[in-house]
Design a protein around this motif. Structure first.
Motif, PDB file in Angstrom:
ATOM      1  N   ASN A 260       0.785  -1.235   0.000  1.00  0.00           N
ATOM      2  CA  ASN A 260       0.000   0.000   0.000  1.00  0.00           C
ATOM      3  C   ASN A 260       0.819   1.287   0.000  1.00  0.00           C
ATOM      4  OD1 ASN A 260      -3.005  -0.809   0.344  1.00  0.00           O
ATOM      5  ND2 ASN A 260      -1.856  -2.178   1.684  1.00  0.00           N
ATOM      6  N   ASP A 261       2.104   1.193   0.114  1.00  0.00           N
ATOM      7  CA  ASP A 261       2.961   2.382   0.159  1.00  0.00           C
ATOM      8  C   ASP A 261       3.860   2.387  -1.079  1.00  0.00           C
ATOM      9  OD1 ASP A 261       4.830   4.384   0.654  1.00  0.00           O
ATOM     10  OD2 ASP A 261       5.009   3.904   2.783  1.00  0.00           O
ATOM     11  N   ASP A 262       3.600   3.327  -1.979  1.00  0.00           N
ATOM     12  CA  ASP A 262       4.373   3.410  -3.220  1.00  0.00           C
ATOM     13  C   ASP A 262       5.827   3.789  -2.996  1.00  0.00           C
ATOM     14  OD1 ASP A 262       2.141   2.720  -4.691  1.00  0.00           O
ATOM     15  OD2 ASP A 262       1.561   4.810  -5.054  1.00  0.00           O
ATOM     16  N   GLU A 263       6.145   4.326  -1.828  1.00  0.00           N
ATOM     17  CA  GLU A 263       7.532   4.699  -1.540  1.00  0.00           C
ATOM     18  C   GLU A 263       8.383   3.503  -1.118  1.00  0.00           C
ATOM     19  OE1 GLU A 263       7.888   8.073   1.052  1.00  0.00           O
ATOM     20  OE2 GLU A 263       6.301   9.150  -0.004  1.00  0.00           O
ATOM     21  N   LEU A 264       7.746   2.392  -0.821  1.00  0.00           N
ATOM     22  CA  LEU A 264       8.477   1.182  -0.447  1.00  0.00           C
ATOM     23  C   LEU A 264       8.627   0.276  -1.660  1.00  0.00           C
ATOM     24  CD1 LEU A 264       6.815   0.330   2.992  1.00  0.00           C
ATOM     25  CD2 LEU A 264       9.010   1.463   2.583  1.00  0.00           C
ATOM     26  N   SER A 265       9.846  -0.122  -1.928  1.00  0.00           N
ATOM     27  CA  SER A 265      10.128  -1.032  -3.035  1.00  0.00           C
ATOM     28  C   SER A 265      10.000  -2.467  -2.555  1.00  0.00           C
ATOM     29  CB  SER A 265      11.552  -0.814  -3.541  1.00  0.00           C
ATOM     30  OG  SER A 265      11.729   0.518  -3.960  1.00  0.00           O
ATOM     31  N   HIS A 266       9.254  -3.265  -3.299  1.00  0.00           N
ATOM     32  CA  HIS A 266       9.128  -4.674  -2.923  1.00  0.00           C
ATOM     33  C   HIS A 266      10.496  -5.343  -2.962  1.00  0.00           C
ATOM     34  CE1 HIS A 266       4.865  -5.672  -2.362  1.00  0.00           C
ATOM     35  NE2 HIS A 266       4.664  -4.604  -3.106  1.00  0.00           N
ATOM     36  N   PRO A 267      10.797  -6.122  -1.933  1.00  0.00           N
ATOM     37  CA  PRO A 267      12.097  -6.787  -1.900  1.00  0.00           C
ATOM     38  C   PRO A 267      12.167  -7.948  -2.890  1.00  0.00           C
ATOM     39  CG  PRO A 267      10.787  -7.434  -0.007  1.00  0.00           C
ATOM     40  CD  PRO A 267       9.997  -6.395  -0.753  1.00  0.00           C
ATOM     41  N   TYR A 268      13.351  -8.493  -3.009  1.00  0.00           N
ATOM     42  CA  TYR A 268      13.608  -9.599  -3.934  1.00  0.00           C
ATOM     43  C   TYR A 268      12.822 -10.850  -3.571  1.00  0.00           C
ATOM     44  CZ  TYR A 268      16.713 -10.821  -0.087  1.00  0.00           C
ATOM     45  OH  TYR A 268      17.203 -11.109   1.155  1.00  0.00           O
ATOM     46  N   GLU A 269      12.481 -11.012  -2.303  1.00  0.00           N
ATOM     47  CA  GLU A 269      11.669 -12.131  -1.831  1.00  0.00           C
ATOM     48  C   GLU A 269      10.550 -11.579  -0.960  1.00  0.00           C
ATOM     49  OE1 GLU A 269      13.570 -15.699  -0.205  1.00  0.00           O
ATOM     50  OE2 GLU A 269      15.473 -14.858  -0.889  1.00  0.00           O
ATOM     51  N   SER A 270       9.498 -12.351  -0.821  1.00  0.00           N
ATOM     52  CA  SER A 270       8.360 -11.908  -0.020  1.00  0.00           C
ATOM     53  C   SER A 270       8.371 -12.604   1.341  1.00  0.00           C
ATOM     54  CB  SER A 270       7.059 -12.201  -0.769  1.00  0.00           C
ATOM     55  OG  SER A 270       5.968 -11.679  -0.061  1.00  0.00           O
ATOM     56  N   ASN A 271       9.435 -12.339   2.118  1.00  0.00           N
ATOM     57  CA  ASN A 271       9.498 -12.898   3.466  1.00  0.00           C
ATOM     58  C   ASN A 271       9.934 -11.809   4.445  1.00  0.00           C
ATOM     59  OD1 ASN A 271      12.449 -12.897   3.773  1.00  0.00           O
ATOM     60  ND2 ASN A 271      12.437 -14.551   2.273  1.00  0.00           N
ATOM     61  N   LEU A 272       9.785 -12.086   5.701  1.00  0.00           N
ATOM     62  CA  LEU A 272      10.026 -11.073   6.727  1.00  0.00           C
ATOM     63  C   LEU A 272      11.442 -10.522   6.674  1.00  0.00           C
ATOM     64  CD1 LEU A 272       9.013  -9.427   9.101  1.00  0.00           C
ATOM     65  CD2 LEU A 272       9.526 -11.370  10.592  1.00  0.00           C
ATOM     66  N   ASN A 273      12.418 -11.378   6.578  1.00  0.00           N
ATOM     67  CA  ASN A 273      13.798 -10.906   6.573  1.00  0.00           C
ATOM     68  C   ASN A 273      14.061  -9.988   5.379  1.00  0.00           C
ATOM     69  OD1 ASN A 273      16.401 -10.942   7.889  1.00  0.00           O
ATOM     70  ND2 ASN A 273      17.123 -12.054   6.096  1.00  0.00           N
ATOM     71  N   ALA A 274      13.531 -10.339   4.218  1.00  0.00           N
ATOM     72  CA  ALA A 274      13.715  -9.493   3.036  1.00  0.00           C
ATOM     73  C   ALA A 274      13.036  -8.137   3.212  1.00  0.00           C
ATOM     74  CB  ALA A 274      13.176 -10.208   1.793  1.00  0.00           C
TER      75      ALA A 274
END
Length: 124
Positions: free
Chosen positions: A48-62
């Protein structure tokens, strides 16, 4: 009465309540649920936040290592997130007992994060 009544998002609230309820009765479950609640919160933030880039993986550490998250999140919240992650991992992957003190501390850290979260995201 619960310490998480202020949470509006049902999935996050349900996980936080489960973690809180198990604090003294089942510290292992409490820490695991706190970690899952944190991960659900971060999923919501990244979706929901366009300023945050999705990480390489979808897990907590990433999520926690993503530069855009680290640059926009206060240090004390980053510390709380890391403590919750470690306690949840310990509870999920180690056989030694999880103390009530660890569980209580993890819930306090989760409360800090979830108290900060809706102050930043008014839709949450």
């Amino acid at each position: 009465m619960t310490n998480f009544d202020f949470i509006k998002l049902p999935q996050i609230k349900s996980l936080a309540l489960a973690a809180e309820k198990a604090t003294l009765l089942d510290p292992r479950s409490s820490c695991i649920n706190a970690r899952i609640a944190l991960e659900a919160t971060l999923h919501w933030m990244f979706d929901n936040d366009d300023e945050l880039s999705h990480p390489y993986e979808s897990n907590l550490n990433a999520f926690l290592k993503e530069t855009s998250f680290k640059e926009t999140t206060p240090p004390h919240i980053l510390n709380s997130c890391e403590l919750i992650r470690k306690a949840g991992n310990q509870a999920a992957h180690e056989t030694r007992p999880i103390s009530q003190a660890t569980s209580r501390y993890t819930i306090m850290e989760l409360h800090k994060v979830l108290h900060w979260f809706p102050r930043i995201y008014s839709d949450a």
